[in-house]
Structure formats: structure tokens, C-alpha cells
Design a protein around this motif. Structure first.
Motif, mmCIF file in Angstrom:
data_model
loop_
_atom_site.group_PDB
_atom_site.id
_atom_site.type_symbol
_atom_site.label_atom_id
_atom_site.label_comp_id
_atom_site.label_asym_id
_atom_site.label_seq_id
_atom_site.Cartn_x
_atom_site.Cartn_y
_atom_site.Cartn_z
ATOM 1 N N GLN A 89 -4.348 -0.256 -4.304
ATOM 2 C CA GLN A 89 -3.975 -0.046 -2.914
ATOM 3 C C GLN A 89 -3.140 1.229 -2.771
ATOM 4 O O GLN A 89 -1.960 1.182 -2.439
ATOM 5 C CB GLN A 89 -3.258 -1.282 -2.364
ATOM 6 N N ILE A 129 -10.533 -0.483 0.921
ATOM 7 C CA ILE A 129 -9.577 -1.347 0.211
ATOM 8 C C ILE A 129 -9.876 -2.814 0.505
ATOM 9 O O ILE A 129 -10.008 -3.640 -0.409
ATOM 10 C CB ILE A 129 -8.135 -0.998 0.613
ATOM 11 N N ILE A 167 0.846 -1.192 0.000
ATOM 12 C CA ILE A 167 0.000 0.000 0.000
ATOM 13 C C ILE A 167 0.883 1.244 0.000
ATOM 14 O O ILE A 167 1.747 1.403 0.861
ATOM 15 C CB ILE A 167 -0.935 0.019 1.215
#
Length: 456
Positions: free
Chosen positions: A75, A104, A57
Motif C-alpha cells: 500500500q 490496491i 497507505i
């Protein structure tokens, strides 16, 4: 590393994201090793609680004074500087991150993809994510400008449904509970937004446009706070100080320096002294700024960020030799930081001292390993290799730079040139092979982007 002159915070990209029939707005993505570390300290445990790999991420900091946070393109988490400054506690910021993580983890982005494509915004989102690498701290490239159809916030193509918002809220409370935190921070942030929404109905914060706020969501969080066994838990100590330092640093770098000076002049806390040093440096009153930051260095010699700021002050005022030692001290305390390596290397290169170039080269090589998408590191590496007479290595670095910024035709040309300069047995040969493989893996129609109008 605040290195975009007075504005500070290493500028990755400025893009023209124009809403229909509205004037375009510049959007800056910012970088700073201290703020990124603070955000990671908050976010990574939440990502893990959600079953996500934190390293997958990317967190972007947007230089925008409005309250907004959003996830996009898979992400990728975007946090506005205005939101970071406005959050009163790290608990509030953790709540926001937990909510966005809920989107997410819940797969809401993939469900929104069709809507994004229907809105004609997929290409714009790709530019938003890709252009960050394209100008990574390289002001000589100018400020990239793209004519877009919709802004991320105003266009609403990332607007989630009421059901998705409720699911993200529920997930956020679960993630926070798993890391021993209360959802009270998210509730407090919602209350701030609700107050703003009532007061500024026509000019509500962008977060409200993409994350519709309902009274039922606030009532849900009120109920969750009452039920939470962590209801009375609040972050304190180091987490609280890091959050205050982040707010002070952003305020001092992004607001008018005279305004910041007035706000912080009587605050002798560590964040207040930090902000004072930055405001003085931006006025610019270098001698007074150095006195403030060196006092902090003396009081907290193991804090890498105070050393870094001293180095930046000196470097950006032409005292490149003097800047090297503070950068060295910062890097010794935080040896894994690619941004600190980049700062030290830039100071070394700009001394025009051949004795400094070899170490600068190694710092840049290490930076490209730590951040293989950092275009500025590859550009500087190419410059350094060229000054050292390593033409083959310089050409490879330029090919890698071109590949990172999406100039694929240039990457191919540099790779061909490098193959004429680097032979088997050369230390750069295996790197060239890896580079050629990466270029061969590109889609056959991958070409250089069309020229973009520069605002710089």
C-alpha cells in the motif's frame, strides 16, 4: 519543510535506478508538510471509500518531471512532481489517485508479485521503499546510490494487464461517486495522456508504459461521466486553492528560479505571490523574498505554511535565532506536524545556545513519536541528548536511528552499549527494553547492508 538548500523539499533518498543498457537516473523522493496535507485531503476520502485504512497507505512524492503515478510494494502510492504540476484541477488529481487506489483495492499488486520476482526486481523495490528511511533528510549521509536492474517505470515490472486497468477504472468511478465527485477529472487526464502519446509516440509518459491506455478506456469514462449524477460537480473553494498552491510551490522550488520568477512576476494571486517569494529566495534575493513572504504572513496570519517558509528562508541563510519564531508560529497553527517540529528543533540546535537544547530535545522526541520511521529525527535527537550530557539516551537514539536505516549490526552494538549506561529506574529504561525487543525480533541473518557508492 523545504530544507534541501536551493532544491528544497526535504530529500528522503536519491537512488540509482538504471535501466538495462541505459544511463542511470537519479530519483529523489521529496517531503513537504503542505503538499502532503493537500494530497491527504484528496486521497483519504477515496481510500476510505475503497474500504482501505488511510493510515496504512504511504504517499511518496517523486521529484520527476514526467507524468507518472504508480503503486508498489503493497500500500504505497508514488506521485511524480511533474504529474502534480501538470494536473489542471484537483478533480484530475483525485481521478488519478482513485485509479491507483483501484489497483490496491483490487489486489493487483499481489498478482504482480510473481512477475516482479521473475524480473529480478523485488530487491530493487525493497531498496526503493527502505532507503527512504535510510537517509530521511540527512545530507551528511550523502546521496545513496544503488545499481539496479530495472527502473520502476522503464522496466515495466509493475505494468498491469488490460483487464486490471479496466477494473481499476471501474473501481475509480465507484470510489469517486461515493465521495460525491465526478469521474470527469480522470477522463480529462486520460485525454491529456492520449494527446501526449500521439505527439510523443516514442517518448510517451511513463504512466502510459505501466498503464496502457486504450480508446476503450476513454470511451468507458465518457459513458460514466454522462451517467454520473455528479457529472457537473467540480471542486472549488479551498480544494482549488490548495491545488494551485501546490502546483505553484513545486514549480517555484523545482524549476530554475529565474524561469519561475519570470512566470509568476505578474501573478498577484496567493499562489502567484507564494511562488514569487520562493523564486526570489532561491535566486537568492533574501531581502526581497522576506518582503514577499512577510506580506503573505500579514495578510494570512493563520496560515502555518507562510510562517514555515519564512523560518526556512531565515534558517537556510544562517539566521537561526530569527528562524525560531516563525517556526514556532507555524507549529502553533499545526501542532501535530512532525516536520515542523523537526524544522524548529534544527533551528534551535544550530543556534549553539544551551538554553535552546532542552526544548529542541522535546520537539524531537515528539517528532519520533509522530513519525517513528523518521531517521533524521532520531539522528538529531542523539546529537541533542549528547550535547545535554545524556549519554544513555543518546546511545538509544543512535540505536533507533540505525534500526530505521537498516544498519542492524550497528543497532545491536548501540543497544548493548546503552544497556551498560541505562539502569532500571532510569527514565530511558523502558524505551531500551522496547528497543531490545525490536532488535531481538529481527531475522537472525539481518546484517548491515553492503557499502553503497555515494554520489554526494
Amino acid at each position: 519543510m523545504f530544507s534541501y538548500r536551493f532544491l528544497g523539499l526535504l530529500v528522503l533518498v536519491s537512488m540509482l535506478l538504471a535501466a538495462p543498457l541505459r544511463a542511470a537516473n537519479a530519483m529523489l523522493l521529496l517531503r513537504d508538510v503542505e503538499i502532503e496535507t493537500t494530497l491527504r485531503d484528496l486521497a483519504d476520502p477515496i481510500f476510505r471509500a475503497a474500504g482501505l485504512d488511510p493510515s496504512s497507505i504511504t504517499i511518496y512524492i517523486v521529484n520527476d518531471n514526467s507524468l507518472n503515478a504508480f503503486v508498489a510494494g503493497g500500500q504505497n502510492l508514488f506521485l511524480n512532481s511533474g504529474l502534480l504540476i501538470r494536473t489542471e484541477t484537483p478533480d484530475q488529481l483525485a481521478g488519478i489517485i482513485a485509479h491507483e487506489t483501484g489497483h490496491i483495492a483490487g489486489g493487483h499488486l499481489s498478482r504482480a508479485r510473481i512477475a516482479m520476482e521473475n524480473a529480478g526486481s523485488q530487491a530493487l523495490l525493497g531498496a526503493l521503499l527502505g532507503a527512504a528511511a535510510a537517509v530521511a533528510g540527512a545530507p551528511q549521509l550523502g546521496i545513496a546510490a544503488l545499481a539496479g536492474g530495472l527502473t520502476v517505470a522503464q522496466g515495466g515490472f509493475l505494468k498491469f494487464s488490460r483487464t486490471q486497468e479496466q477494473a481499476a477504472d471501474q473501481a475509480a468511478t465507484r470510489f469517486l461517486g461515493e465521495v460525491g465527485q465526478s469521474p470527469v477529472g480522470l477522463l480529462q487526464f486520460f485525454e491529456i495522456l492520449e494527446s501526449d502519446d500521439l505527439r510523443l509516440s516514442r517518448q510517451a509518459d511513463p504512466w502510459l508504459q505501466t498503464h496502457p491506455l486504450t480508446r476503450s478506456r476513454i470511451e468507458f469514462l465518457e459513458n460514466q461521466v454522462q451517467k454520473s449524477r455528479f457529472a457537473k460537480v467540480r471542486m472549488s473553494g479551498g480544494a482549488l486553492e490548495r491545488h494551485e498552491r501546490m502546483r505553484a510551490k513545486l514549480d517555484a522550488f523545482l524549476s530554475q528560479p529565474s524561469d519561475a520568477l519570470e512566470r509568476w512576476k505578474d501573478d498577484r494571486s496567493v499562489p502567484g505571490r507564494y511562488a514569487m517569494a520562493i523564486a526570489l529566495y532561491r535566486l537568492p534575493k533574501l531581502n526581497e523574498a522576506l518582503k514577499e513572504i512577510r506580506a503573505l504572513v500579514s495578510d494570512y496570519p493563520d496560515d502555518p505554511y507562510f510562517h514555515e517558509l519564512e523560518g526556512q528562508m531565515l534558517y537556510e541563510n544562517g539566521r537561526t535565532f530569527d528562524a525560531i519564531e516563525p517556526y514556532r508560529q507555524a507549529l502553533a497553527l499545526l501542532p501535530g506536524s512532525a516536520l515542523l517540529k523537526l524544522g524548529l528543533a534544527k533551528a534551535m540546535i544550530d543556534t549553539y545556545d544551551p538554553a535552546q537544547l532542552k526544548e529542541a530535545r522535546q520537539q524531537l522526541v515528539d517528532a519520533t513519536v509522530a513519525e517513528p520511521e523518521n531517521a533524521e529525527a532520531f539522528r538529531l535527537l542523539a546529537t541533542t541528548e549528547g550535547k545535554l550530557g545524556n549519554e544513555g539516551a543518546a546511545t538509544i537514539a543512535m540505536a533507533e536511528f540505525s534500526l530505521v536505516i537498516g544498519r542492524f549490526d550497528d543497532a545491536r552494538r548501540y543497544a548493548i552499549r546503552a544497556s551498560q549506561l541505562v539502569q532500571p529506574g532510569d527514565p530511558q529504561f523502558f524505551k531500551l527494553q522496547d528497543l531490545q525487543a525490536a532488535i531481538e525480533a529481527l531475522p537472525p541473518d539481518a546484517r548491515n547492508p553492503r557499502p553503497r557508492r555515494s554520489l554526494g
